[in-house]
Write a protein that holds these residues in place. Structure first.
Motif, short mmCIF file in Angstrom:
data_model
loop_
_atom_site.label_atom_id
_atom_site.label_comp_id
_atom_site.label_asym_id
_atom_site.label_seq_id
_atom_site.Cartn_x
_atom_site.Cartn_y
_atom_site.Cartn_z
N GLU A 42 0.83 -1.21 0.00
CA GLU A 42 0.00 0.00 0.00
C GLU A 42 0.86 1.26 0.00
OE1 GLU A 42 -3.06 2.81 0.04
OE2 GLU A 42 -2.90 0.78 -0.74
N LEU A 43 1.90 1.29 0.81
CA LEU A 43 2.79 2.46 0.81
C LEU A 43 3.48 2.62 -0.54
CD1 LEU A 43 4.28 2.14 4.39
CD2 LEU A 43 2.87 4.02 3.54
N TRP A 44 3.88 1.52 -1.17
CA TRP A 44 4.51 1.57 -2.49
C TRP A 44 3.51 2.10 -3.52
CZ3 TRP A 44 8.56 2.57 -4.92
CH2 TRP A 44 8.82 2.13 -6.21
N ARG A 45 2.25 1.64 -3.44
CA ARG A 45 1.23 2.15 -4.34
C ARG A 45 1.06 3.66 -4.15
NH1 ARG A 45 -3.40 4.28 -4.49
NH2 ARG A 45 -3.71 4.19 -2.24
N GLN A 46 1.00 4.09 -2.88
CA GLN A 46 0.85 5.51 -2.59
C GLN A 46 2.01 6.31 -3.17
OE1 GLN A 46 0.40 6.11 1.62
NE2 GLN A 46 -1.56 5.07 1.70
N ALA A 47 3.22 5.80 -3.03
CA ALA A 47 4.39 6.51 -3.56
C ALA A 47 4.28 6.64 -5.07
CB ALA A 47 5.68 5.78 -3.17
N ASN A 48 3.82 5.60 -5.73
CA ASN A 48 3.72 5.62 -7.20
C ASN A 48 2.68 6.58 -7.73
OD1 ASN A 48 5.58 3.65 -8.63
ND2 ASN A 48 4.90 2.46 -6.88
N VAL A 49 1.65 6.87 -6.94
CA VAL A 49 0.62 7.81 -7.40
C VAL A 49 0.71 9.15 -6.69
CG1 VAL A 49 -0.97 5.97 -8.10
CG2 VAL A 49 -1.15 6.94 -5.79
N GLY A 50 1.72 9.30 -5.80
CA GLY A 50 1.91 10.58 -5.11
C GLY A 50 0.88 10.84 -4.02
N GLU A 51 0.31 9.79 -3.47
CA GLU A 51 -0.73 9.91 -2.45
C GLU A 51 -0.09 9.93 -1.05
OE1 GLU A 51 -3.94 6.74 -0.97
OE2 GLU A 51 -4.21 7.38 -3.06
N LEU A 52 -0.36 10.96 -0.28
CA LEU A 52 0.13 11.11 1.09
C LEU A 52 1.66 11.12 1.18
CD1 LEU A 52 -2.41 8.71 2.86
CD2 LEU A 52 -2.51 11.21 2.74
N THR A 53 2.33 11.47 0.11
CA THR A 53 3.78 11.55 0.12
C THR A 53 4.22 12.91 0.65
OG1 THR A 53 3.79 12.29 -2.18
CG2 THR A 53 4.05 9.92 -1.80
N ASP A 54 5.45 12.96 1.16
CA ASP A 54 5.94 14.22 1.70
C ASP A 54 7.37 14.55 1.25
OD1 ASP A 54 7.17 12.24 3.16
OD2 ASP A 54 6.58 13.00 5.11
N VAL A 55 7.83 13.86 0.22
CA VAL A 55 9.15 14.16 -0.33
C VAL A 55 9.15 13.88 -1.83
CG1 VAL A 55 10.15 11.88 0.16
CG2 VAL A 55 11.64 13.84 0.02
N GLU A 56 9.86 14.74 -2.56
CA GLU A 56 10.05 14.56 -4.00
C GLU A 56 11.51 14.26 -4.25
OE1 GLU A 56 8.90 17.99 -6.23
OE2 GLU A 56 6.79 17.48 -6.14
N ILE A 57 11.76 13.24 -5.06
CA ILE A 57 13.12 12.89 -5.42
C ILE A 57 13.28 13.19 -6.90
CG2 ILE A 57 14.79 11.01 -5.61
CD1 ILE A 57 13.16 9.69 -3.26
N LYS A 58 14.22 14.07 -7.23
CA LYS A 58 14.43 14.47 -8.61
C LYS A 58 15.76 13.93 -9.11
CE LYS A 58 14.38 18.36 -11.75
NZ LYS A 58 14.28 19.80 -11.90
N LEU A 59 15.72 13.25 -10.25
CA LEU A 59 16.92 12.69 -10.86
C LEU A 59 17.48 13.65 -11.90
CD1 LEU A 59 15.67 9.02 -11.38
CD2 LEU A 59 16.75 10.04 -9.37
N ASP A 60 18.71 13.41 -12.31
CA ASP A 60 19.38 14.26 -13.30
C ASP A 60 18.57 14.43 -14.59
OD1 ASP A 60 21.63 14.81 -11.81
OD2 ASP A 60 22.82 13.20 -12.68
N ASP A 61 17.88 13.36 -15.01
CA ASP A 61 17.15 13.42 -16.28
C ASP A 61 15.81 14.14 -16.15
OD1 ASP A 61 15.47 11.62 -15.02
OD2 ASP A 61 15.75 10.00 -16.47
#
Length: 182
Positions: A42-61
């Motif tokens: 469930e937490l992985w699903r939430q991370a994939n759809v941006g639900e209840l997340t509190d951090v953004e990870i930005k990659l070089d690309d």
């Protein structure tokens, strides 16, 4: 059900299941593992759809992946230190990650959340590097999984052209040999 916060790790734990006034050990029938697996999915699903997340990870690309500070901190001493400090990442909730491919970082996040790797093809050495840099999991166990992942990805790519299939025994032997060499 009783919930307890472990003050040493700031982790919410499901400790006991109350049934008819008595308490039983959740681990005795596999219920605890099932609960943990469901929570991880469930937490992985939430991370994939941006639900209840509190951090953004930005990659070089430019790829942006959403995550939960609590999950990252629970699995990585480096992320925990980052989010508990006065670092910019703690203040903004934005983390920039350099020199890693999007498939490798997504597989790494999957490992952080679920203990499993995605089937996406990526270089196991990228995963090793991420596990080392962010101090995730038992290094030897992580390396075995990441090597196995690389061998499977290489096997799939190779078999697509030559129809040669690696057996599970062959994959294990190749992984073990690679781990001994490194």
């Amino acid at each position: 059900m009783a919930f307890t916060i472990d003050s040493d790790s700031d982790t919410l734990l499901l400790l006991m299941w109350q049934v008819g006034g008595s308490s039983g050990d959740l681990g005795s029938d596999g219920t605890q593992q099932k609960c943990l697996d469901e929570m991880a999915r469930e937490l992985w699903r939430q991370a994939n759809v941006g639900e209840l997340t509190d951090v953004e990870i930005k990659l070089d690309d430019g790829t942006v992946m959403k995550s939960h500070r609590g999950v990252l901190s629970a699995r990585s001493r480096v992320f925990k230190g980052m989010f508990l400090s006065e670092m910019e990442e703690a203040k903004t909730g934005r983390v920039n990650i350099r020199d890693v491919s999007a498939p490798a970082f997504k597989a790494f996040l999957s490992f952080i959340y679920t203990g499993r790797l995605l089937s996406e093809a990526c270089d196991g050495s990228e995963l090793w590097g991420l596990a080392d840099v962010y101090e995730v999991g038992d290094s030897e166990h992580s390396r075995f999984l990441f090597t196995l992942h690389s061998v499977r990805a290489a096997s799939a790519a190779y078999s697509e052209h030559s129809h040669l299939l690696f057996t599970l025994q062959g994959v294990k032997a190749a992984s073990a040999a690679h781990l001994r060499a490194h």
